[in-house]
Design an enzyme around this catalytic site. Sequence first.
Site, short mmCIF file in Angstrom:
data_model
loop_
_atom_site.label_atom_id
_atom_site.label_comp_id
_atom_site.label_asym_id
_atom_site.label_seq_id
_atom_site.Cartn_x
_atom_site.Cartn_y
_atom_site.Cartn_z
N PRO A 2 0.83 -1.20 0.00
CA PRO A 2 0.00 0.00 0.00
C PRO A 2 0.87 1.25 0.00
CG PRO A 2 -0.71 -1.51 1.72
CD PRO A 2 0.60 -2.01 1.21
N GLU A 3 0.78 2.02 -1.06
CA GLU A 3 1.45 3.32 -1.13
C GLU A 3 0.35 4.37 -1.04
OE1 GLU A 3 4.24 3.51 -4.40
OE2 GLU A 3 4.49 1.36 -4.41
N LYS A 58 1.76 7.43 3.90
CA LYS A 58 1.16 6.10 3.82
C LYS A 58 0.43 5.71 5.10
CE LYS A 58 5.08 4.73 0.94
NZ LYS A 58 6.32 3.93 0.88
N ARG A 293 16.10 -2.84 -4.27
CA ARG A 293 14.70 -3.01 -4.68
C ARG A 293 14.61 -3.45 -6.12
NH1 ARG A 293 11.85 -1.01 -0.18
NH2 ARG A 293 13.41 0.16 0.94
#
Length: 308
Positions: A2-3, A58, A293
């Site tokens: 969730p961003e 967030k 990442r």
Amino acid sequence: MPELPEVETIRVGLERMLKTRTISSIDFNWEKSFPNNTQDVKNHAIGAKVTHVKRLGKVIIIELSTGYSFIIHLKMTGQLIFAPALNSIIHNLPSTSNDPADRFAGGHPNDSLINDLPDKSTRVIIVFTDGSKLFFNDQRKFGWVRLIANTEIFSIDFFKKLGPDALGSDLNGEILFKRMQRRKNSPVKAVILDQTILAGVGNIYTDESLWGAKINPATPVKLLSQKQIDKLYKEIVFVMKLSIEKGGSTDKNYVDAEGKKGSYLKFAKVFRREGQECPRCGSIIEKTRVVGRGTHFCPSCQKPKEIK
DNA sequence: CACTTGACCTGTCCGC
DNA sequence: TGCGGACAGGTCAAGT
């Protein structure tokens, strides 16, 4: 996962579903997911009404009539799912009240999911006086819920250091450029992900906005001009707003407050599209690693910048 | 202070 | 079929 767009979608749902409901009890089964003690809960949450649901980066903030708030970070796999009171599902009657939960009369869009709750990844349950419930589910236990006085929120390290919200009206390309200079030797991707520089952007929307701005993710900040950061800022705002429109991105876990998935990934240009053609130039999209990442980019229109 | 790496967790997928 | 290992990625703590 969730961003900002996912959290904002959840926030809008919760604002509609929770406002004016009164808390009757709270259950939790994992200490780190809800570090407050029972005395805190008894004194500041039980009997309280939900007044507002806000968002900062967030993080979700559920404000209560007691001057306390639930601060919720979903981290990777957290979900906040509202389940209406049983009787609003069972009685298959036309809605006559203004209670938003009544629109579920005759069946919730995601009955199967909601009926299975709580399940093995349920960490916290907030129960309301009408029998409706808010489930905090978190498979990987990274996320947390905390009950804290509104006056003390900004004494938490996380909020003290948090940068301006990516969609906040107090932000523009110039301010972003200035803030980014603090980490001028880092790859631009690392700096956009840094919540103390800018709040709300995670892995998906970093890759998407860097593609939009034609900037290679590994480029050190010091090689980027004000003009490039202006463009990047515009792209960040663009992809965030587009994603909110699409209900966010569902990879595996994300659902909104009503258990619905988001469709943004269908519109993504590079994220999880390695091996496919770049929609702008037709080159094959690559996946690499930047600051640990998974990173997706077009090697042709996001060429690495040479250090002169 | 700037920057990097490992830890926190669980589920899934891949190769043997 | 089972099993080990890599991977997913938001943030913090501890390292250089």
